[in-house]
Design an enzyme around this catalytic site. Structure first.
Site, PDB file in Angstrom:
ATOM      1  CB  CYS A 165      -0.940  -0.012   1.190  1.00  0.00           C
ATOM      2  SG  CYS A 165      -1.985  -1.487   1.218  1.00  0.00           S
ATOM      3  CG  HIS A 305      -1.880   3.821   6.038  1.00  0.00           C
ATOM      4  ND1 HIS A 305      -1.816   3.756   4.661  1.00  0.00           N
ATOM      5  CD2 HIS A 305      -2.053   2.544   6.469  1.00  0.00           C
ATOM      6  CE1 HIS A 305      -1.942   2.492   4.275  1.00  0.00           C
ATOM      7  NE2 HIS A 305      -2.081   1.740   5.346  1.00  0.00           N
ATOM      8  CD  GLU A 316      -1.388   6.990  10.104  1.00  0.00           C
ATOM      9  OE1 GLU A 316      -1.010   7.830   9.265  1.00  0.00           O
ATOM     10  OE2 GLU A 316      -2.314   6.178   9.892  1.00  0.00           O
ATOM     11  CE  LYS A 337      -5.511   4.081   2.921  1.00  0.00           C
ATOM     12  NZ  LYS A 337      -4.583   5.204   3.211  1.00  0.00           N
ATOM     13  CG  HIS A 342      -6.416   0.701   1.780  1.00  0.00           C
ATOM     14  ND1 HIS A 342      -5.530   1.451   1.045  1.00  0.00           N
ATOM     15  CD2 HIS A 342      -5.656  -0.043   2.637  1.00  0.00           C
ATOM     16  CE1 HIS A 342      -4.302   1.182   1.443  1.00  0.00           C
ATOM     17  NE2 HIS A 342      -4.355   0.286   2.413  1.00  0.00           N
ATOM     18  CG  PHE A 403      -0.185  -6.328   4.055  1.00  0.00           C
ATOM     19  CD1 PHE A 403      -0.692  -5.571   5.089  1.00  0.00           C
ATOM     20  CD2 PHE A 403      -1.033  -7.244   3.438  1.00  0.00           C
ATOM     21  CE1 PHE A 403      -2.007  -5.716   5.514  1.00  0.00           C
ATOM     22  CE2 PHE A 403      -2.343  -7.398   3.850  1.00  0.00           C
ATOM     23  CZ  PHE A 403      -2.829  -6.635   4.888  1.00  0.00           C
TER      24      PHE A 403
END
Length: 416
Positions: A165, A305, A316, A337, A342, A403
């Site tokens: 991502c 994010h 975060e 998002k 996403h 990831f």
């Protein structure tokens, strides 16, 4: 060696809440959710039956039918967004030195749907290998920048970045560095993804990563909310034209913002879960600030994010407090998002555009779908919940994490 300055002179977007930059921005500031029941395939047997799909998209309006059949949807999306960005930049394609124009593009997965369909067709056949001759060229992640360069004849640096991502943020940072080191004058950068397909939804369901709020898709992506239950899969593309400052000034280009810097880090913790204390997220923001030569108190806005996952949002938020201290409470932070879902490998580019437009327009888009505070997240932080806020944004950061523990942060600033 003195680094060259880099600015943004063109934007392109194809998203679940708008098929152009203007439509996308309008959707953002008005808090529009792009989530709806899946139409790309029959999802009735899946745990998650909704997604943030691109809507009202007819590829034949943009790409010749014969050529489009040679492209996976992620490449089609890339071509459309890149075309809008190139047109928006007003580059003179007849006179520009195309040896000094490159394309760096991000995709976390690439042609997943193409791969899935070819394997299914083979499995349902008689065992004789009858694969589409364009199977491999449609599937590989690097084909998007290849196709863009072929269309325009751009012969500069050309490759794909793959960091889940964080892929398109990595692409922007690489493009930034190629220009400021003097290897290119102009770079087309961004990312695209098209994983709303059985393999994508099924795979993320198996990881228990997706929201299963099938009874209320539009409120399913709810970053920082106590009742968040996973991210909503999205698709689309974002494209940026990055240009050396003097080159842009010489041709009288419209300049959206300056690319101040970029940061990278690794969690080195787990293949899918973030470091619980946000260590990688903390380091990537510090690295970005150092690269930009700025202090934490210079930052006005952060597009987080913020995926709406139970662990990620907490980590975060902790990282932002660690980096910015008391100043964190004065920053407008948000997660777009909540509206787009996403977009995986395309997230960084699409969200970078949101940050750039926040600077240009003096508006921070909201984080929608907030209903209940999570007592594990500091409620004094200004998450720009549910309604856009006007603000003079001079410096904006955009975070993307992938990831494998990949972290990327890009910083944009109002041109001096």
């Amino acid at each position: 060696m003195e680094l060259k300055r880099v600015v943004v002179t063109g934007l392109g977007a194809l998203t679940p809440i708008g098929n152009t930059v203007d439509e996308y921005w309008n959707g953002l500031v008005n808090g529009v959710s792009g989530a709806a029941p899946i139409t790309h395939f029959d999802a009735s047997k899946f745990k998650t039956r909704f997604a943030c799909e691109v809507k009202n998209f007819d590829v034949k309006q943009f790409i010749d039918r014969k050529e489009a059949r040679k492209m996976d949807r992620f490449t089609q999306y890339a071509m459309v967004a890149a075309d809008e960005a190139v047109l928006d930049s007003h580059l003179d394609l007849e006179t520009i030195d195309k040896d000094r124009v490159g394309v760096i593009w991000g995709a976390g997965i690439g042609g997943l749907e193409t791969f899935q369909n070819e394997v299914i067709n083979y499995a349902n056949g008689d065992g004789t290998p009858r694969f589409n001759p364009f199977f491999i060229p449609k599937m590989i992640a690097d084909i998007a920048p290849g196709q863009i360069s072929i269309k325009y004849g751009f012969r500069g640096p050309n490759f794909a970045t793959v960091s889940a991502c964080a892929s398109s943020s990595n692409a922007i940072i690489d493009a930034l560095n190629y220009i400021r080191l003097g290897y290119a004058d102009v770079m087309v950068s961004g990312g695209s993804e098209a994983t709303v397909a059985p393999a994508g939804i099924g795979g993320f369901n198996a990881l228990q990563a997706l929201s299963t709020r099938n009874d209320d898709p539009k409120t399913a992506s709810r970053p920082f909310d106590k009742d968040r239950d996973g991210f909503v899969s999205g698709e689309g593309a974002g494209a940026l034209i990055l240009e050396e400052y003097e080159h842009a000034i010489a041709r009288g280009a419209k300049i959206y913002a300056e690319v101040g810097g970029g940061g990278l880090s690794a969690d080195a913790h787990h293949i899918t879960a973030p470091h619980p204390e946000g260590l990688g997220a903390k380091n990537v923001m510090l690295n970005c600030l150092k690269d930009a030569g700025l202090k934490p108190e210079d930052v006005d806005a952060i597009n987080m994010h913020g995926t709406s996952t139970p662990l990620g949002d907490i980590a975060e938020s902790k990282a932002i407090l660690d980096v910015f201290g008391e100043h964190a409470y004065t920053i407008n932070i948000n997660s777009t998002k909540s509206m787009t879902g996403h977009l995986l490998g395309a997230a960084g580019a699409v969200e970078a555009i949101a940050s750039i437009l926040a600077i240009k327009n003096g508006i921070v888009p909201p984080t929608i779908n907030h209903f209940t505070d999570d007592d594990r997240i500091d409620s004094k932080l200004n998450f720009t919940f549910n309604k856009a806020q006007k603000r003079n944004v001079k410096v904006a950061m955009s975070n993307t994490f992938g990831f494998g523990g990949h972290n990327a942060c890009v910083l944009f600033k109002k041109l001096d």
